[in-house]
Design a protein around this motif. Structure first.
Motif, PDB file in Angstrom:
ATOM      1  N   ASP A 179      73.875-103.624 -22.792  1.00 43.80           N
ATOM      2  CA  ASP A 179      74.529-102.819 -23.828  1.00 43.80           C
ATOM      3  C   ASP A 179      73.938-103.124 -25.207  1.00 43.80           C
ATOM      4  N   GLY A 180      73.875-102.122 -26.029  1.00 44.05           N
ATOM      5  CA  GLY A 180      73.391-102.317 -27.392  1.00 44.05           C
ATOM      6  C   GLY A 180      71.989-101.757 -27.607  1.00 44.05           C
ATOM      7  N   GLU A 181      71.618-101.690 -28.880  1.00 44.03           N
ATOM      8  CA  GLU A 181      70.330-101.107 -29.258  1.00 44.03           C
ATOM      9  C   GLU A 181      69.148-101.860 -28.641  1.00 44.03           C
ATOM     10  N   GLY A 182      69.222-103.171 -28.627  1.00 44.13           N
ATOM     11  CA  GLY A 182      68.119-103.962 -28.085  1.00 44.13           C
ATOM     12  C   GLY A 182      68.395-104.513 -26.701  1.00 44.13           C
ATOM     13  N   ALA A 183      69.160-103.776 -25.904  1.00 46.32           N
ATOM     14  CA  ALA A 183      69.520-104.233 -24.545  1.00 46.32           C
ATOM     15  C   ALA A 183      68.269-104.482 -23.708  1.00 46.32           C
ATOM     16  N   ASP A 184      68.375-105.412 -22.792  1.00 48.62           N
ATOM     17  CA  ASP A 184      67.243-105.755 -21.920  1.00 48.62           C
ATOM     18  C   ASP A 184      66.940-104.626 -20.933  1.00 48.62           C
ATOM     19  N   PHE A 185      67.983-103.914 -20.522  1.00 52.56           N
ATOM     20  CA  PHE A 185      67.793-102.771 -19.639  1.00 52.56           C
ATOM     21  C   PHE A 185      68.061-101.477 -20.420  1.00 52.56           C
ATOM     22  N   LYS A 186      67.223-100.466 -20.147  1.00 52.66           N
ATOM     23  CA  LYS A 186      67.438 -99.136 -20.720  1.00 52.66           C
ATOM     24  C   LYS A 186      67.093 -98.087 -19.670  1.00 52.66           C
ATOM     25  N   GLU A 187      67.718 -96.916 -19.841  1.00 57.35           N
ATOM     26  CA  GLU A 187      67.401 -95.809 -18.957  1.00 57.35           C
ATOM     27  C   GLU A 187      66.540 -94.790 -19.706  1.00 57.35           C
ATOM     28  N   PHE A 188      65.481 -94.349 -19.038  1.00 53.34           N
ATOM     29  CA  PHE A 188      64.614 -93.300 -19.580  1.00 53.34           C
ATOM     30  C   PHE A 188      64.488 -92.208 -18.523  1.00 53.34           C
ATOM     31  N   ASN A 189      64.970 -91.021 -18.876  1.00 57.48           N
ATOM     32  CA  ASN A 189      64.882 -89.887 -17.956  1.00 57.48           C
ATOM     33  C   ASN A 189      65.536 -90.196 -16.608  1.00 57.48           C
ATOM     34  N   GLY A 190      66.684 -90.908 -16.640  1.00 51.45           N
ATOM     35  CA  GLY A 190      67.441 -91.191 -15.428  1.00 51.45           C
ATOM     36  C   GLY A 190      66.890 -92.352 -14.605  1.00 51.45           C
ATOM     37  N   GLU A 191      65.900 -93.047 -15.149  1.00 52.76           N
ATOM     38  CA  GLU A 191      65.322 -94.184 -14.427  1.00 52.76           C
ATOM     39  C   GLU A 191      65.518 -95.466 -15.236  1.00 52.76           C
ATOM     40  N   LEU A 192      65.655 -96.564 -14.549  1.00 50.85           N
ATOM     41  CA  LEU A 192      65.969 -97.846 -15.178  1.00 50.85           C
ATOM     42  C   LEU A 192      64.692 -98.610 -15.519  1.00 50.85           C
ATOM     43  N   TYR A 193      64.684 -99.146 -16.752  1.00 47.55           N
ATOM     44  CA  TYR A 193      63.540 -99.943 -17.217  1.00 47.55           C
ATOM     45  C   TYR A 193      64.040-101.299 -17.740  1.00 47.55           C
ATOM     46  N   TYR A 194      63.108-102.240 -17.727  1.00 49.02           N
ATOM     47  CA  TYR A 194      63.462-103.616 -18.102  1.00 49.02           C
ATOM     48  C   TYR A 194      62.454-104.155 -19.114  1.00 49.02           C
ATOM     49  N   ILE A 195      62.969-104.819 -20.131  1.00 50.83           N
ATOM     50  CA  ILE A 195      62.134-105.292 -21.231  1.00 50.83           C
ATOM     51  C   ILE A 195      61.058-106.279 -20.764  1.00 50.83           C
ATOM     52  N   GLN A 196      59.904-106.220 -21.379  1.00 48.34           N
ATOM     53  CA  GLN A 196      58.787-107.064 -20.985  1.00 48.34           C
ATOM     54  C   GLN A 196      58.515-108.161 -22.023  1.00 48.34           C
ATOM     55  N   THR A 197      59.555-108.859 -22.403  1.00 48.90           N
ATOM     56  CA  THR A 197      59.437-110.003 -23.299  1.00 48.90           C
ATOM     57  C   THR A 197      60.116-111.189 -22.639  1.00 48.90           C
ATOM     58  N   ALA A 198      59.323-112.186 -22.325  1.00 49.05           N
ATOM     59  CA  ALA A 198      59.868-113.352 -21.622  1.00 49.05           C
ATOM     60  C   ALA A 198      60.240-114.444 -22.622  1.00 49.05           C
ATOM     61  N   LEU A 199      61.459-114.922 -22.513  1.00 45.71           N
ATOM     62  CA  LEU A 199      61.955-116.024 -23.342  1.00 45.71           C
ATOM     63  C   LEU A 199      62.300-117.212 -22.442  1.00 45.71           C
TER      64      LEU A 199
END
Length: 249
Positions: free
Chosen positions: A168-188
């Motif tokens: 949840d939120g603007e910088g969420a780790d997961f986001k949906e684009f065109n009905g598909e799920l994406y995951y951020i590519q920044t490893a901490l």
């Protein structure tokens, strides 16, 4: 002349009779001594030895049950000593499986929040500002609701606020684009490399406390986790590391 010969014969006979009589007397005196010496010890010594041996054997036989009884008497004491710790810690032992599950779930969620532990197709990406997201191929998640449900199924309480940024939120780790799920590519830096068995305390019907250590940048840190029964499932609701502020790391 005949009278002298006769007198000599009578005298000789008297001397011989006297010698025979002396010989018999000596023999009769020795015989009883030998006879009494041989008979008396044999008759007296053998019964005494037999009685002594029998008595000794009897004493040994009676002593054996006493020796056997000693370990038997000691066994209940050993059983009591073994049972005592189990009775004292029975409630804690009953939550060991729950504790292991809680630690695994918490570790997984922290890794996800740090940008790792999710299978993606790195050749299919979306860019938002400076952040790059890759298409999720992980069988567990196909949409944001899957991610949200997974987080809420495994933690609760104030930990939800710590990890809400995963979905949840603007910088969420997961986001949906065109009905598909994406995951951020920044490893901490993320996850907890637990390296001790969990210690369970403060057990009640609805909560208990887990204390465990984990490898923390080359040193061991101590984590104390509050576990609660939320909707019939045991979950982590908050934690402290080295007595710092709640849920911070």
């Amino acid at each position: 002349m005949k009278k002298r010969i006769l007198m000599c014969m009578i005298a000789s006979a008297m001397v011989c009779g006297s010698l025979v009589s002396c010989g018999k007397t000596e023999d009769s005196d020795v015989a009883p001594k030998v006879s009494s010496t041989t008979t008396a010890p044999a008759g007296e010594t053998q019964p005494e030895a037999t009685t002594s041996t029998t008595t000794a054997a009897g004493e040994n036989t009676e002593a054996e049950p006493a020796t056997t009884a000693t370990p038997t008497d000691a066994e209940p004491t050993t059983a009591e000593n073994t049972a005592a710790p189990a009775n004292v810690s029975s409630d804690s032992l009953g939550h060991l499986t729950d504790a292991v599950s809680i630690l695994n779930n918490l570790n997984t969620i922290d890794m996800i929040g740090g940008g790792s532990g999710i299978q993606v197709d790195s050749s299919t990406t979306q860019t938002v500002g400076s952040m790059v997201y890759a298409k999720v191929t992980d069988y567990r998640f196909s949409c944001l609701d899957d991610v949200k449900n997974y987080i809420n199924d495994n933690i609760c309480g104030t930990l939800i606020q710590r990890y809400i940024g995963i979905y949840d939120g603007e910088g969420a780790d997961f986001k949906e684009f065109n009905g598909e799920l994406y995951y951020i590519q920044t490893a901490l830096g993320s996850g907890f490399s637990f390296d001790s068995d969990p210690v369970i305390t403060d057990v009640t019907d609805t909560s208990f406390t887990i204390t465990v250590t984990f490898a923390d940048y080359g040193a061991d840190s101590t984590m104390v986790i509050k576990a609660v029964n939320d909707g019939g499932k045991w979950k982590a609701s908050s934690f402290k590391i080295n007595n710092q502020i709640e849920n911070t790391h």
